[in-house]
Write a protein that holds these residues in place. Structure first.
Motif, PDB file in Angstrom:
ATOM      1  N   ALA A 277      31.066  48.208  62.283  1.00 55.71           N
ATOM      2  CA  ALA A 277      31.044  46.794  62.663  1.00 55.71           C
ATOM      3  C   ALA A 277      32.374  46.371  63.271  1.00 55.71           C
ATOM      4  O   ALA A 277      32.415  45.610  64.251  1.00 55.71           O
ATOM      5  N   LEU A 278      33.474  46.872  62.721  1.00 55.75           N
ATOM      6  CA  LEU A 278      34.795  46.521  63.223  1.00 55.75           C
ATOM      7  C   LEU A 278      35.027  47.089  64.616  1.00 55.75           C
ATOM      8  O   LEU A 278      35.523  46.393  65.513  1.00 55.75           O
TER       9      LEU A 278
ATOM     10  N   ASP B  91      32.730  47.897  66.837  1.00 60.57           N
ATOM     11  CA  ASP B  91      31.861  47.169  67.770  1.00 60.57           C
ATOM     12  C   ASP B  91      32.447  45.802  68.118  1.00 60.57           C
ATOM     13  O   ASP B  91      32.407  45.373  69.285  1.00 60.57           O
ATOM     14  N   TYR B  92      32.998  45.123  67.123  1.00 66.82           N
ATOM     15  CA  TYR B  92      33.555  43.790  67.336  1.00 66.82           C
ATOM     16  C   TYR B  92      34.761  43.846  68.263  1.00 66.82           C
ATOM     17  O   TYR B  92      34.884  43.041  69.201  1.00 66.82           O
TER      18      TYR B  92
ATOM     19  N   GLY C 227      35.947  40.730  70.617  1.00 65.04           N
ATOM     20  CA  GLY C 227      35.864  39.688  69.607  1.00 65.04           C
ATOM     21  C   GLY C 227      37.240  39.129  69.297  1.00 65.04           C
ATOM     22  O   GLY C 227      38.264  39.813  69.408  1.00 65.04           O
TER      23      GLY C 227
ATOM     24  N   THR D  88      32.706  32.787  65.536  1.00 62.88           N
ATOM     25  CA  THR D  88      31.421  33.295  65.055  1.00 62.88           C
ATOM     26  C   THR D  88      31.595  34.202  63.840  1.00 62.88           C
ATOM     27  O   THR D  88      30.769  34.194  62.922  1.00 62.88           O
ATOM     28  N   SER D  89      32.688  34.978  63.806  1.00 63.63           N
ATOM     29  CA  SER D  89      32.886  35.884  62.679  1.00 63.63           C
ATOM     30  C   SER D  89      33.224  35.106  61.407  1.00 63.63           C
ATOM     31  O   SER D  89      32.758  35.458  60.312  1.00 63.63           O
TER      32      SER D  89
ATOM     33  N   ASN E 213      40.109  37.345  61.851  1.00 60.58           N
ATOM     34  CA  ASN E 213      38.694  37.538  62.141  1.00 60.58           C
ATOM     35  C   ASN E 213      38.221  38.970  61.917  1.00 60.58           C
ATOM     36  O   ASN E 213      37.050  39.203  61.626  1.00 60.58           O
ATOM     37  N   LEU E 214      39.129  39.939  62.027  1.00 61.94           N
ATOM     38  CA  LEU E 214      38.740  41.321  61.732  1.00 61.94           C
ATOM     39  C   LEU E 214      38.348  41.441  60.263  1.00 61.94           C
ATOM     40  O   LEU E 214      37.416  42.181  59.913  1.00 61.94           O
TER      41      LEU E 214
ATOM     42  N   VAL F 110      34.846  39.934  59.698  1.00 60.93           N
ATOM     43  CA  VAL F 110      33.777  40.855  60.118  1.00 60.93           C
ATOM     44  C   VAL F 110      33.463  41.849  59.010  1.00 60.93           C
ATOM     45  O   VAL F 110      32.314  42.010  58.594  1.00 60.93           O
TER      46      VAL F 110
END
Length: 418
Positions: free
Chosen positions: A60-61, A63-64, A69, A79-80, A299-300, A303
């Motif tokens: 997920a990280l 991809d973000y 992101g 959004t996160s 934000n990381l 996520v």
């Protein structure tokens, strides 16, 4: 190690206990640059409850980040952050009767969460004093140090630490002394020199203080005392929350209902810095910007934190796993203590935070050094460092846990702990 010795400050500590250069990690294993594997019973001091580089969080990280992101946002809406707040409310807070709690992001570390909690309690009540406990540890900034017990850590402040009062923790005077009665007497005595505090802050298990475990009845009576004296009740769940004792919050099985809760460590699930201060809605008296911080919008961490909630907290499988492994640890350490009289206080702990206390700090240091030589990473705790502390990832498999416990037994024997 020459680069670290030449360029890094003398303040470094864990590097001295684990003198190798680590390169990779996965699950409960650390690997150094020579390819040697170590079982990790330290888990980043409780940051890595879900192990190193959990694959779902890592994916997920990646991809973000690849999708550009937002990484840093102060306290702007993203959004996160939206997803993390929704999952935290729906999966963690609401089912535990805490659906009305507000979430404050005070900054990236646990001590930031504690500072916000103390400041909020004083603002709400108009009082200055905060009551804490012997052997407590709440962080390394000035407010948190004031409610921390360690003389060594407090001395690092370099100035007097005020507006705090330390009380005896459960069992501090031995099993026959009721410390709640002691606290009640001091509060009720107009000549005790103890003012009614704004808040009481407590850890249900004191990790850094030596794995001191408060009984459920003691905690319940402490909360009742706080209610009767109109004092805010703060639980610092930074090290023993996020499932460390079994349930998500360490106070759940005691039936506590804190006014304020601090969380950090494993909240992001992946080692990303993230902390929150949680409090009942009616306590949200902050003015906009009254307490802030540049890195409160990681934000990381949002996520991976949301993934951790979805992976581990939509049912009770992790809690049951921790409960089962806690029995394994308890039985193993009890056997170890029976064979070595130098284990003075026997075994203490809850869930997957356990410790054995040795007669002196030097013995505990020798044990952890011998364990490291055999491929096991674990540390000491307590006021003199005499407690060998076990803090493995919650997701560790039983065979890995038992392998680490066997190494610990061998390390104790090799250290001539008799």
């Amino acid at each position: 190690m020459q680069v670290f010795e030449r360029y890094e400050s003398e303040v470094r500590s864990y590097i001295r206990s684990f003198p190798t250069v680590f390169e990779r990690a996965r699950g409960c294993l650390l690997v150094d640059r020579d390819g040697r594997e170590y079982l990790d019973f330290f888990a980043g001091a409780g940051v890595l409850n879900y192990g190193h580089n959990h694959p779902a969080m890592k994916r997920a990280l990646i991809d973000y980040v690849e999708a550009d992101g937002i990484a840093h946002s102060l306290d702007m809406a993203t959004t996160s952050k939206e997803r993390f707040l929704e999952r935290f409310h729906d999966v963690i807070l609401e089912p535990r009767g805490m659906g009305d709690f507000r979430v404050q992001f005070p900054g990236p570390t646990g001590t930031n969460a504690v500072e916000a909690a103390l400041k909020l309690a004083r603002k709400v009540t108009g009082r200055e004093l905060v009551m804490s406990f012997t052997n407590a540890f709440h962080g390394m900034t000035l407010g948190a140090l004031a409610v921390t017990g360690s003389t060594f850590k407090r001395a690092g402040a370099g100035i007097p630490l005020a507006h705090a009062s330390s009380m005896p923790y459960d069992g501090y005077f031995g099993p026959d002394v009721d410390t709640i009665d002691h606290i009640e007497r001091l509060l009720g005595d107009q000549s005790s020199g103890i003012d009614v505090p704004a808040a009481i802050i407590v850890e249900t298990v004191q990790g850094e203080g030596g794995i001191n475990v408060a009984g459920f009845e003691w905690l319940q009576r402490l909360e009742d005392l706080a209610r009767r004296w109109d004092v805010l009740f703060i639980v610092d769940d930074i090290q023993v929350g996020n499932g460390r004792t079994g349930p998500f919050f360490s106070f759940e099985r005691a039936g506590l209902h804190p006014d304020i809760v601090t969380l950090s460590k494993s909240l992001s699930g992946f080692g990303q810095p993230l902390s929150v201060t949680l409090f009942r809605d009616e306590l949200d008296v902050w003015d906009p910007g009254e307490h802030n911080g540049t890195f409160r919008g990681n934000n990381l961490a949002f996520v991976t934190g949301a993934v951790a909630i979805d992976e581990f907290w939509q049912d009770d499988r992790l809690t049951r796993h921790v409960d089962e492994l806690a029995d394994v640890v308890g039985e193993s350490l009890t056997k170890l203590a029976a064979n070595h009289p130098a284990v003075t206080a026997g075994v203490r702990g809850r869930g997957l935070v356990h410790g054995i206390e040795l007669t002196e700090a030097d013995l505990a240091t020798r044990v952890t050094a011998a364990a490291f030589e055999r491929g096991l990473v674990l540390e000491t705790s307590g006021p003199t460092g005499s407690v060998v502390k076990l803090l493995p990832p919650l997701v560790i498999e039983r065979h890995d846990l038992e392998a680490g416990l066997e190494i610990l037994h061998a390390a104790v024997a090799a250290s001539r702990v008799s």
